[in-house]
Design an enzyme around this catalytic site. Structure first.
Site: not given
Ligand code: G3H
Ligand code: 13P
Ligand code: ZN
Length: 311
Positions: A134, A82, A50, A180-181, A257
């Site tokens: 996306e 990412d 990221s 996310h999270g 992941i």
């Protein structure tokens, strides 16, 4: 073998009804834990970075660590950006040796998302790099990207064909209810994903690889470990593994992941310090953390992704 793109991996995964794990990496121990497990199981692999990871660890350090993993494992490994949010960030990763980038234009209007994604695709394809786009917005927090509860939106299947045709993307991340999270579903409710949307998208994009973000299962063993040793995450809930397996058998070829790796590492280190309060050699607690990541990734490859033996 040099770093590879995800093109061949996705073709085989689509036809074989399995998915490739895309694991977020931030340091040496995480890279070693993931790649040792993949080597043991002869699994293809996507390592993703990221913008936060790049700021934390530095592009060159991450690049060289991943190159070391390629040499050590001999596996086909794809190095992916990412959640790239600008053309400049994607360009910098493409120029710096990544074989795949994500341009996440999902927070823009549809037309601006198309324009930005097309610009990245043109630059990437000229240099042999593949691009993930996306459509739809996931909820949750990932360092630089924060989408509040209620502000996410499912992918509209009516848009996917137009988006893929006009942008030329190689894969598409969609929103079907993951986030996310570590807090993905309300406590006491039954986790649900919109498989009907995934089916409709696959019908409109036959043979095209779909990507699932926010796909950690938030493994209870590690949440319990965190809570037992001084942490406070009682409401952490992830995506049930049977749903991920189902998605992998459908058109989902890449499953992202990160949170599961964080929980495994943190739970293991908390336990280590609770049991060894006077140890201060970082190798002593990073070694079991690396082993926990190894075990977790081996479990994902065998029991969730189904990509063991596919390298
Ligand atoms: O979805 C994104 C990943 O979880 C990356 O998180 O931006 O905190 O590195 P990060
Ligand atoms: P998790 O937070 O569920 O691990 O999702 C990670 C992800 O989507 C990275 O892009
Ligand atoms: Zn994501």
């Amino acid at each position: 073998m040099p770093l590879v793109t995800s093109t061949e991996m996705f073709k085989k995964a689509y036809d074989g009804g399995y998915a490739i794990g895309a694991f977020n990496v931030n340091n040496m121990e995480i890279i070693q834990g993931i790649t040792e497990a993949a080597k043991e199981l002869n699994a293809p692999l996507i390592l993703q970075v990221s913008s936060g990871a790049r700021k934390y660890a530095n592009h060159t350090y991450l690049m060289k660590l991943v190159e070391a993993a390629v040499i050590e494992t001999g596996l086909p490994i794809c190095l992916h950006l990412d959640h790239g949010d600008t053309f400049e960030l994607c360009k910098s990763c493409i120029d710096g040796g990544f074989t795949s980038v994500m341009i996440d234009g999902s927070h823009h209007t549809y037309e601006d998302n198309v324009t930005l994604t097309r610009k990245v695709v043109d630059y990437a394809h000229e240099r042999g790099v593949v691009v993930e786009g996306e459509l739809g917005r996931l909820e949750g927090v990932e360092d630089e990207v924060k989408v509040a509860a209620g502000e996410g939106s499912y992918t509209d299947p009516a848009q996917v064909q137009d988006f893929v045709e006009r942008t030329g993307v190689d894969s598409l991340a969609i929103s079907i209810g993951t986030s996310h999270g570590a807090y993905k579903f309300k406590p006491g409710t039954k986790p649900q994903l919109r498989f009907d949307i995934l089916e409709e998208i696959s019908r409109r994009l036959p043979g095209f690889p779909i990507v699932l973000h926010g796909a950690s299962s938030v493994i209870p063993e590690f949440v319990e470990m965190i809570n037992k040793y001084g942490g406070n995450m009682p409401d952490a809930i992830g995506v049930p593994e049977d749903m991920l397996r189902k998605a992998a058998q459908m058109s989902v070829c890449k499953i992202n992941i990160d949170s599961d790796l964080r929980l495994a590492m943190t739970g293991t280190i908390r336990k280590y310090f609770a049991e060894n309060p006077s140890v201060f050699d970082p190798r002593s607690y990073l070694k079991p953390a690396r082993e926990a990541i190894h075990g977790l990734v081996a479990h994902k490859i065998k029991n969730v992704l189904g990509c063991d033996g596919k390298a």
